[in-house]
Design a protein around this motif. Structure first.
Motif: not given
Length: 676
Positions: A556-570, A582-590
């Motif tokens: 389950x996800x209870x944590x709220x998302x946080x974006x990077x300054x460039x808004x390219x990562x969440x 993840x990137x803003x296409x929903x792909x896992x970065x790490x």
């Protein structure tokens, strides 16, 4: 030789059996050898023999042979004493004998058939009536909360959260109740989290026995009793109270920068003060606020402001009770100060930096002790303390003029306090607990907040009235999120609805049913709105309500998302114990594996050493704080607090502020490896 799937160790020429490879599973985000469960159960006197299976890779089932047919409750309690929570079986099934294969091994396929027959038989055993439902609800309540055996009856007025429940236990109770009645019950989770056991029973009755008279009056269940609110507080509830005075929104003396969880940065009226503060403009997002004339500040975490306290000697000297990680680290965290609030601190800090005097930077935070505190950011000295009517889990926001702090409370009130003294300026009453954190519209000064009464509110704190009240179709646990272009207010409910609301009128623009409860708060960026769901998915939508993608985790996800300054990562956390990027296409970065569930919201920030390196601060519920390199997820540092953590971190300069369930608010210094 052939691979048998057995784990062994070799000692003095002999092979010792350790267990089976296929006995290793991952449950609740942690690795578990199910043979451990079997070994612990076999050591209990009442168990003659047993076996454990991972049914359909989703349920841990313990099969037992025992002469005592009434032993199940005792066995379950004993297992809770000797096993970690992620190793407790979902079900205990009594059988006459264990089935074996022709090779003398436990026949798992036969056990699965036995369990299938068992659950089919259970579904046929319908509830005999209202009394039977009441008795079984009491049993589930006590077993979920692990209440003492000598408690014969749960008091009618008992509330789940006040009895030791939490969000995960509420999900377990929901599952058990729906399994008992054989159907899903709309709105049940909201009832569990906000109502008494008698009110929950009445709610279930309406679904299970709709044609029978309900003895408990519905009118008693729909509104929370606020009898503990004094008359002075109640007098502030009018929706159309006339303004006593109008305050100036644009007083330059009240220019400030505010930081809150999830890297949200709000700057108002600070343009002429930026050179003085050592700040520089950047593309740092402040949620939707970056779309106004407000400034977003990369320089907030620069070394320019480090150690600005007028009296550095006043920093509290406290024992180093936390534990920095052992081993190679690029930075270390050291305790600067801590402040005792009296009870658990689940709220997240609000840090306000006055532009005219940054040395008077203040941390605002509340706790279960009913107290709201203002603490000096640099020294840890308490500036003021105000006792509210009940527990505080809501995180505060600052008013447009900077003169007020707004926070929600368990007693159903929204408090407006003077930021310089804590004096109560206005109190607005909702009809149920307020755990939602307020958000402020910088264009109008309106305050938006949700309530367990299933409504969102827009409050004009200057005129002391409610501008609108919007029904959301479910409990609003999380915090509303404001977007300015387009001008939308996003609200999420425990009924699984994500709503876009017109901030001016409260009218619903669009809504989407996510199917499962939403504890996570929505997060905006210029193109999208993202939110986590308890089904383990992070969901992404356009501002027009179209779902773009979803990313699945194992918990389950209870944590709220946080974006990077460039808004390219969440960035976000999950109860599967991982922190994700993840990137803003929903792909896992790490993804980075922690040692426990991640409930809190991460905080992205620039390294205070002046480099362009972006770091990420996150907390797991076992009290560990993790500092990661945001580009790669590489661990920079870890620090363990002496208690559970549900609060989210906020970072300013080289300092991290966070609350802990050991009753303290902590300020930790992030020191680079070359600055020890």
């Amino acid at each position: 030789m052939r691979a048998t799937g057995d784990f062994v160790t070799v000692k003095d020429g002999e092979i010792f059996f350790l267990g089976r490879k296929d006995s290793q599973i991952k449950r609740h985000g942690k690795r578990l050898n199910i043979e451990l469960v079997q070994q612990v159960a076999e050591e209990l006197q009442q168990v003659e023999s047993c076996a454990v299976t991972w049914y359909n890779q989703e349920k841990l089932i313990l099969f037992m042979v025992s002469k005592d047919a009434l032993v199940k409750d005792y066995i379950f309690k004993e297992l809770q004493k000797h096993l970690p929570s992620h190793a407790i079986p979902d079900e205990l099934v009594l059988i006459d004998t264990l089935p074996f294969t022709s090779h003398g091994k436990i026949d798992v396929s036969e056990l699965n058939k036995i369990y299938l027959n068992y659950i089919n038989l259970k579904s046929e055993n319908k509830l005999s009536g209202k009394e039977d439902l009441w008795e079984k609800l009491q049993y589930l309540w006590k077993s979920t909360l692990n209440l003492p055996e000598n408690l014969l009856k749960v008091p009618d007025e008992s509330r789940f959260l006040n009895s030791g429940g939490d969000s995960l236990k509420s999900m377990r109770l929901l599952s058990e109740i729906e399994k008992l009645v054989g159907t899903s019950i709309p709105g049940l989770l909201e009832m569990i989290l906000s109502s008494s056991i008698l009110e929950i029973y009445n709610h279930i009755l309406q679904t299970v026995f709709p044609d029978e008279d309900v003895t408990f009056r519905k009118s008693c269940a729909t509104k929370r009793k606020l009898s503990n609110i004094n008359q002075e507080e109640a007098s502030g509830t009018s929706l159309h109270q006339k303004a006593i005075r109008t305050l100036s929104y644009h007083n330059e003396n009240n220019a400030f920068v505010a930081l809150s969880r999830g890297s949200q940065i709000l700057s108002l009226n600070t343009t002429r003060f930026l050179p003085k503060l050592g700040h520089c403009s950047s593309a740092y997002p402040s949620d939707s606020i970056s779309q106004t004339n407000t400034q977003n500040l990369k320089g907030l975490n620069s070394p320019v402001l480090i150690g600005k306290s007028k009296d550095p000697s006043c920093v509290a000297k406290v024992p180093e009770e936390g534990k920095p990680a052992i081993g190679t680290q690029k930075m270390e965290l050291h305790l600067r100060w801590r402040s005792d609030t009296g009870k658990c601190v689940d709220a997240s800090p609000l840090v306000v930096i006055p532009a005219f005097d940054e040395s008077s930077t203040t941390v605002y935070i509340g706790s279960h002790s009913h107290k709201m505190k203002a603490v000096d950011f640099y020294s840890g000295k308490v500036k003021w303390e105000q006792s509210l009517g009940d527990r505080i889990e809501s995180s505060a926001c600052v008013s447009k003029c900077g003169s007020f702090i707004v926070v929600g409370c368990y007693n159903g009130l929204v408090y407006v306090l003077k930021s310089n003294s804590g004096e109560k300026y206005w109190m607005f009453t909702t009809e149920d607990a307020v755990k939602s954190s307020p958000t402020m519209d910088p264009t109008t000064g309106l305050i938006y907040i949700g309530s367990h009464d299933q409504h969102a509110y827009a409050l004009d704190i200057y005129r002391k009235n409610c501008v609108w009240k919007s029904k959301c179709g479910g409990t609003v646990f999380s915090s509303p999120c404001l977007n300015l272009i387009p001008h939308h207010l996003y609200c999420a409910t425990l009924g699984g609805l994500l709503l876009a609301v017109n901030p001016a009128t409260g009218n619903v623009i669009w809504k989407h049913s996510c199917g499962k409860p939403l504890f996570s708060s929505p997060r905006c960026c210029s193109q999208y709105i993202c939110i986590g769901c308890v089904d383990g998915n992070l969901l992404c939508f356009t501002h027009f309500g179209e779902q773009v993608w979803q990313f699945s985790t194992s918990g389950p996800i209870f944590s709220s998302p946080c974006t990077s300054p460039s808004e390219q990562k969440i960035f976000f956390g999950s109860h599967d114990c991982f922190i994700y990027c993840c990137n803003m296409k929903g792909h896992l970065q790490w993804k980075f594996e922690t040692t426990s569930r991640v409930y809190a919201t991460p905080f992205a920030f620039h390294n205070y050493n002046g480099s362009n390196e972006m770091l990420l601060a996150a907390a797991s519920t076992d009290g560990k704080l993790w500092i990661l390199e945001s580009q790669s997820g590489q661990l920079q540092s870890v620090y363990e607090l002496p208690g559970e953590v549900f609060s989210s971190p906020v970072v300013l300069e080289s300092m991290l502020i966070i609350g802990c369930r050991n009753n303290y608010v902590y300020c930790l210094d992030l020191l680079g490896g070359n600055q020890k």
